[in-house]
Structures are given as C-alpha cells and as structure tokens.
Scaffold this active site. Structure first.
Site, short mmCIF file in Angstrom:
data_model
loop_
_atom_site.label_atom_id
_atom_site.label_comp_id
_atom_site.label_asym_id
_atom_site.label_seq_id
_atom_site.Cartn_x
_atom_site.Cartn_y
_atom_site.Cartn_z
N CYS A 2 -33.53 -52.75 -89.68
CA CYS A 2 -34.14 -52.71 -91.01
C CYS A 2 -35.02 -53.94 -91.20
O CYS A 2 -34.71 -55.02 -90.70
CB CYS A 2 -33.15 -52.67 -92.16
SG CYS A 2 -32.05 -51.26 -92.12
N ARG A 27 -38.34 -52.83 -86.49
CA ARG A 27 -36.92 -53.04 -86.78
C ARG A 27 -36.20 -51.77 -87.22
O ARG A 27 -34.98 -51.73 -87.34
CB ARG A 27 -36.75 -54.10 -87.87
CG ARG A 27 -37.34 -55.44 -87.50
CD ARG A 27 -37.14 -56.41 -88.62
NE ARG A 27 -35.72 -56.68 -88.83
CZ ARG A 27 -35.02 -57.56 -88.15
NH1 ARG A 27 -35.60 -58.29 -87.24
NH2 ARG A 27 -33.74 -57.74 -88.39
N TRP A 76 -33.43 -48.51 -90.78
CA TRP A 76 -32.78 -47.88 -89.62
C TRP A 76 -31.39 -47.53 -90.13
O TRP A 76 -30.57 -48.42 -90.37
CB TRP A 76 -32.72 -48.87 -88.45
CG TRP A 76 -32.23 -48.27 -87.19
CD1 TRP A 76 -32.98 -47.63 -86.24
CD2 TRP A 76 -30.87 -48.24 -86.70
NE1 TRP A 76 -32.19 -47.21 -85.21
CE2 TRP A 76 -30.89 -47.56 -85.46
CE3 TRP A 76 -29.65 -48.69 -87.20
CZ2 TRP A 76 -29.74 -47.34 -84.71
CZ3 TRP A 76 -28.51 -48.47 -86.46
CH2 TRP A 76 -28.56 -47.81 -85.23
N ASN A 102 -30.56 -55.53 -95.27
CA ASN A 102 -30.51 -55.26 -93.83
C ASN A 102 -29.12 -55.66 -93.37
O ASN A 102 -28.71 -56.80 -93.56
CB ASN A 102 -31.61 -56.12 -93.17
CG ASN A 102 -31.46 -56.22 -91.66
OD1 ASN A 102 -30.85 -55.37 -91.04
ND2 ASN A 102 -32.03 -57.27 -91.09
N GLY A 103 -28.37 -54.71 -92.78
CA GLY A 103 -27.02 -55.03 -92.31
C GLY A 103 -26.03 -53.97 -92.73
O GLY A 103 -26.42 -52.86 -93.12
N GLU A 491 -33.99 -50.28 -64.90
CA GLU A 491 -34.95 -50.58 -65.96
C GLU A 491 -36.05 -49.51 -66.00
O GLU A 491 -36.47 -49.08 -67.08
CB GLU A 491 -35.52 -51.99 -65.75
CG GLU A 491 -36.64 -52.41 -66.68
CD GLU A 491 -36.26 -52.45 -68.16
OE1 GLU A 491 -35.08 -52.30 -68.50
OE2 GLU A 491 -37.17 -52.60 -68.99
N LYS A 495 -36.86 -47.25 -69.27
CA LYS A 495 -38.20 -47.20 -69.91
C LYS A 495 -38.63 -45.75 -70.10
O LYS A 495 -39.16 -45.39 -71.15
CB LYS A 495 -39.26 -47.89 -69.05
CG LYS A 495 -39.36 -49.37 -69.05
CD LYS A 495 -39.76 -50.03 -70.33
CE LYS A 495 -38.58 -50.23 -71.23
NZ LYS A 495 -37.90 -51.48 -71.21
N GLU A 498 -36.42 -43.96 -72.89
CA GLU A 498 -36.53 -44.37 -74.29
C GLU A 498 -37.86 -44.00 -74.92
O GLU A 498 -37.91 -43.77 -76.13
CB GLU A 498 -36.21 -45.85 -74.48
CG GLU A 498 -37.16 -46.81 -73.84
CD GLU A 498 -36.74 -48.25 -74.03
OE1 GLU A 498 -36.08 -48.58 -75.02
OE2 GLU A 498 -37.11 -49.07 -73.17
N HIS A 514 -23.45 -40.37 -52.94
CA HIS A 514 -22.12 -40.22 -53.54
C HIS A 514 -22.16 -39.40 -54.83
O HIS A 514 -21.29 -39.55 -55.67
CB HIS A 514 -21.51 -41.60 -53.77
CG HIS A 514 -21.36 -42.38 -52.51
ND1 HIS A 514 -20.37 -42.16 -51.59
CD2 HIS A 514 -22.16 -43.34 -51.96
CE1 HIS A 514 -20.53 -42.96 -50.55
NE2 HIS A 514 -21.62 -43.68 -50.76
N LYS A 613 -36.07 -52.26 -82.64
CA LYS A 613 -36.32 -53.38 -81.72
C LYS A 613 -35.17 -54.38 -81.72
O LYS A 613 -34.83 -54.94 -80.70
CB LYS A 613 -37.61 -54.07 -82.15
CG LYS A 613 -38.05 -55.19 -81.25
CD LYS A 613 -38.80 -54.67 -80.06
CE LYS A 613 -39.13 -55.73 -79.06
NZ LYS A 613 -39.18 -55.16 -77.70
#
Ligand code: F6R
Length: 618
Positions: A2, A27, A76, A102-103, A491, A495, A498, A514, A613
């Site tokens: 947020c 955010r 968010w 925010n939180g 990574e 990428k 997402e 395996h 983010k």
C-alpha cells in the site's frame, strides 16, 4: 504494501497526491482513493483499480479536486476484497476524521466487536475503518486532541501500520505514525507545506528535506511549525533528523522507455558501476569495504554465515552461498526469511547473518533480522533503499546503489546484490588467504570488465525478442543451470512467472532426471545455461537428454561456443568471464526474454497482478 501520499500546505493538493500515488503504485494497485479538503467539505473519491481509474472518476467530478489538504492511498488488499468500499481513505462514524493506512491491525476483530457494542456501524470489511473509529472513540471519551487520541488508540492495537490521519475540526494539521511500515515527511520551505508519503518519491521535486519516522514514532505536522515527533508507547519527545534526499526526478521517471522494467534492465551497466564505486579499486588490485574491514575478525572467526532473504533477493543469497564457500571457504546457509523466523533456528553469537533486500522493508526479512539479533548474531545488511528499515536494523552493511527500482520485477537490484556479494566473497577470500594473490587479482580484473560486458550483452535485445516471439504461447517452461548458475535458473523462472503468468520452474540441471524430465515433450521450451566453464560437459549431456525427448533447447552459451550451438534450437551468447562471475551476465538474457514475452502477451509488465514491490506484510 500500500502507498500513502498526502499533502498539507498552500498548493492545490490534488495533483500532488495523485502524482504521488502514481509513483507509489509499485506498492500495491488493486484499488485507489483520495480525499481533498477545501476548508468546508471532505471530498472523497475511491475505486477498485489503479490510480488511472481514480483519475477517470475525479475527472468527472471536477469540483472534488479543489483544496490544499489531501490524502491518497493505493492499496494491496489484506482485509477485505479490493472494491470501492474497502478502498481507502476511511472516515470515522462522525465524518470528522479520515485515515489512510498501510499495514495490518491484527486484533481488529476484537476492537471492531467492542466498538459495535458501543453503537459503531461499519461499512467496509477493513481493519482501517476499525482503527479510525477507535481513534474517534478515544478522542470522544478522553476529550483530547487528535494527536493524543491517535497515540492512545495505537497503544491498544497489535500489528503494523503507517497511517496519516486528518481531523476536519483541526484543519491545519495532519497526524502520522509508523510501526513496521515506512513513512517519510517532506518538509517544505519555511514549513509552509508538508508532504507525507510511503517513500520520498512523491515529493522529490518539491523538497529535498525529509524526516523518516522510526518504528513506534508518531508526528504532529502543523503548518508553520516544527514537526513534533514522539514515541507512541512511552510518550518521550524525539528530535527529528532532517535528511537530505539524494534521489532525483529523472531516476524515478521512465526516461523514454516503455516500461520501468526495460529501463532498469538497461541501467544495469551503470548500476553495477555505481555499486563498484569506491569499493573496486582495480588499478590497485584492491577491494575497499569498510563494513567488512571494520568487522573482519567477526567474519573470519564466524562458525558460519546464514543468509536470509525473500524472492529474488533469496536467489542472490543462493549465488552468494556458492561464491563465499568457493572463494572464502566459510560455511554458508541460505534461508527463506519467512521460514527462518518461525522455525526456531539454532543461532549463536558465532554466526553472522547477512540479510539481503532491495526495498529494505520486507516484513519477513526484518523479523528474521530481529530474531538473529536477539540470539546474539552479528547482522550485516545488503540493501538498496538508503535509510530503509532493514538498513537501520542491521549492525552494519553495504548499499547496492542500484538507484530506485520501480518495476515490480526485480532486475538491477538482483545484479547489484550479486555484485556486492561477490565483492564480499572476494574480500573475505583474500583476507583468510583462501584465494591466492594471483587468483584474487585475476578476479578483480575480470570483475572490472563486467559493466562493459553487460552493456555489450544488452545489444542482443532484438535476438532475444525473436526467441520470445517463438515461445510466448508456451504454457510451461523449464530453466536449468548448474553451480553458480543454478540460482540464475531459479531467477529466470521467477521472472517469467511473475510478469507473463506462464508456469516456469528452475532446477539444477542434473536434478532434471529425478522428476521434471517427465514433463518434457515437443511443446516444452527449456532454457539452459551452458557457459563454457564449470560443468560444461555435464550440461551438454543434460541437453542431449532433453533433445532425445524432443524438448526445445534455448541455451545461454559463451561467445564462440560451437558444441552446444550444434544441438540447441537457439543460442544466446554471453561474453567470456570467470565461471563465478557468469551470474552477472547469464541473468540478462532471461530478464529480456521475460520482458518481451510479457509485452507480447499484453501483460502489465511493471505492475503484475497480485504482486507488490515492497512486501511489508508477512
Ligand atoms: C521478484 C521480486 C520479489 C522480491 C522479494 C523481496 O522480482 O521482486 O521476489 O525480490 O519480494 O523483496 P526485497 O528484496 O525488497 O526484500
């Protein structure tokens, strides 16, 4: 998560608040809202969707844009689905008080039930509406001013918050507070105006003077007055430190690129050079890092190094495990911060914990640091955001100096983290003589070439784009790498997942047999890192096994390679370097590939769905 953007002063608040929200959208971006006060009315606009959707609404409600006080929020969702009602700001029952938050207030349900018994009625499902009504209840009960009411209310909540609160009966002040979520106050000239935001980006063009609240601090911001800061729990007065912002407007704009992610990919040569600055003294064959030098005994006598991080930063930590063990022969363990903090780990004062974080605000990483400190470990931070919570909570550390990273998918933060971690590994290896002078100097000389090599590598953009066009409709992809490049495979897969929402998995190449090998058929693209040192022949065998099952091979090879070129469907060449330094290069094609696939699929590259983010909730 947020974003909060607020203003109090003499200018029109609306454009400042809205532009601030746009900069903070990284955010969270599932709903947005704002309130503008014109001296008489609280004008509220809010909606599910992005800040651009909010602008569409306010464009139709032109009159709602006037006033010199405003508070905005980009969300968010934590409590309550993203919809118009749950969007912030939220009013108290009387309509006098308004809040952006925010939180998470963890005990909100208990407080809500209590307030309901006192006649409060709630419109939304949010913890935030509970908090503003709690503040109102305290204010009425105690007959106190807004600042005191906020303080008393916050002593009875459990959770994390950054809040800004406005009371229309006291229209020359804003009250802000923080615990676990960041908040910055921009102080305008002669204190005639103030900016409040989750980071300094919304006000960088107005003032370079910023106060960052610490945890458990609150501030009363009054036009023409010095900002009054105090501790929430013990009421002690704090003398606020005004910091000079280093950030510039160009750094937080797209600078001609279509997306922040592309800009940030292309910024990597400069970002790595900035990370080197003052540390990599190639002419003298030296690495200077005072944070390591000042604590060398601790590092050299440590039983082990434990690295804690999340997501991409965790991948950088995994690269560091290979680097530090190889170069400095110090045992390293890499832990997901979210697991570490809850699994009752064995930590002693002979352990060193390295916490890695771009934002410096990731809740799990922060909690892991606090846990490690409580057990006596020495904690070293590798952070990008200067002055962030993690940078302040660690005993010492090194900034990555990547500059603001705004695209939600991390790119330059990752390569600069690896850069810092490589410097640390080399420095430790030199100090404990695990590396001979000759080997150390060779690394320094090769490392010095990396920014130029990345620059050259970025010229493959069109080639990577053509490969992206071939595989953009894949539904599953595998990424394989060995040794230093196993984390790069992880990574690369992250990428792609997402930003394009294509399912992808990263594996150590030898693990394929395996299990994942069962997935391979003629529709499966497999991205393999097959650079010419470390395990080259083994990787070539893995590629043969894939070809035997009709999988499509896209191989990242060292320039001049012929063996893999003969077998692979596509090759992408990287410049030659030492095996341990290849992650700084092999990462780049995968960033470009994910970017182009996401653009071709028409996805929102900079703001992928469901992500944010800065993950300030656990
Ligand atoms: C992926 C990504 C995330 C972050 C993770 C940790 O592209 O950006 O996986 O790496 O949320 O964030 P920081 O590094 O800010 O602690």
């Amino acid at each position: 998560m947020c974003g909060i953007s607020a203003y109090i002063g003499y200018r029109e608040a609306y454009p400042i608040v809205v532009n601030g929200l746009k900069r903070l959208e990284y955010r969270g971006y599932d709903s947005a809202g704002l309130v503008i006060y014109d001296g008489k009315k609280m004008q509220l606009s809010k909606t599910k969707g992005k800040v651009s959707d909010l602008e569409l609404i306010t464009d139709k409600e032109e009159g709602r844009k006037k006033g010199n006080i405003g508070m905005g929020h980009t969300r968010w969702a934590t409590h309550g689905v993203p919809n118009d009602i749950n969007s912030h700001p939220h009013f108290s029952q009387s309509g006098d008080l308004v809040i952006v938050h925010n939180g998470i207030i963890e005990n909100y349900d208990t407080i809500r039930k209590e307030l309901i018994t006192r006649g409060y009625v709630f419109e939304s499902d949010t913890d935030t509406e509970v908090l503003i009504n709690l503040i109102e209840e305290v204010k009425l009960n105690e007959g106190c001013k807004l600042g005191k009411a906020v303080q008393l209310a916050l002593t009875s909540v459990v959770g994390a918050y950054a809040i800004a609160v406005f009371d229309k009966t006291k229209p020359d002040e804003l009250v802000v507070a923080r615990l676990g979520s960041p908040i910055a106050i921009g102080v305008g000239k002669e204190k005639k105006e103030f900016f409040i935001a989750s980071d300094a980006s919304p006000f960088v063009e107005y003032t370079k003077n910023a106060i960052y609240l610490e945890d458990e601090e609150m501030a009363i911001i009054k036009i023409g007055k010095k900002v009054k800061v105090r501790k929430i729990h013990d009421d002690s007065i704090v003398d606020p430190i005004i910091q000079k912002l280093q950030m510039s407007l160009e750094q937080i704009e797209k600078g001609g690129y279509d997306h922040f992610m592309l800009k940030e990919i292309h910024e990597q040569p400069k970002a790595i050079t900035d990370t080197f600055r003052g540390r990599m003294l190639a002419k003298e064959n030296m690495i200077k890092m005072s944070s390591i030098e000042d604590n060398l005994d601790k590092f050299l006598n440590a039983d082990r190094i434990i690295i804690v991080a999340c997501g991409t930063s965790w991948h950088a930590g995994l690269v560091a495990e290979y680097l530090i063990e190889d170069m400095a022969r110090i045992p390293v363990e890499v832990e997901y911060a979210s697991e570490f903090r809850y699994r009752n780990p064995i930590i002693t004062d002979k352990d060193i914990v390295i916490a890695i974080s771009q934002s410096g605000e990731t809740a799990d990483t922060l909690a892991a640091i606090k846990l490690a400190k409580s057990k006596g470990a020495f904690v070293y931070g590798v952070c990008n955001v200067v002055g962030s919570s993690i940078a302040r909570e660690t005993h010492t550390g090194a900034y990555t100096h990547a500059g603001p990273e705004i695209g939600v998918a991390s790119t330059k933060a990752f390569t600069t983290q690896i850069t810092v971690l490589t410097l640390i590994a080399l420095k430790l290896g030199q100090a404990n003589k695990s590396l001979s002078d000759e080997v150390f100097e060779n690394y320094i000389q090769k490392m010095e070439l990396i920014p130029k090599q990345v620059e050259k590598l970025l010229e493959i953009d069109e080639h990577v784009k053509s490969i992206a066009a071939v595989y953009k409709d894949a539904t599953n992809c595998l990424y394989l790498g060995r040794g230093f490049n196993f984390p790069v495979a992880l990574e690369g897969a992250l990428k792609l997942k997402e930003i394009s929402y294509i399912h992808a998995e990263g594996y150590p190449a030898a693990e394929m047999k395996h299990g994942p090998i069962a997935l391979i058929d003629e529709n499966m693209p497999i991205f393999v890192i097959a650079t010419n040192k470390g395990h080259y022949e083994k990787v070539v065998s893995n590629i043969q096994e894939i070809k035997a099952r009709s999988g499509k091979i896209i191989a990242v090879v060292t320039e001049g390679d012929t063996q893999v070129r003969d077998i692979a469907d596509h090759v992408i060449e990287i410049p030659d370097t030492e095996d341990a330094l290849t992650p700084l290069l092999t990462t780049i094609p995968f960033q470009l590939l994910s970017y182009h696939i996401a653009v071709m699929l028409n996805k929102n590259v900079d703001q992928p769905r469901n992500l944010a983010k800065s993950v300030t909730v656990e």
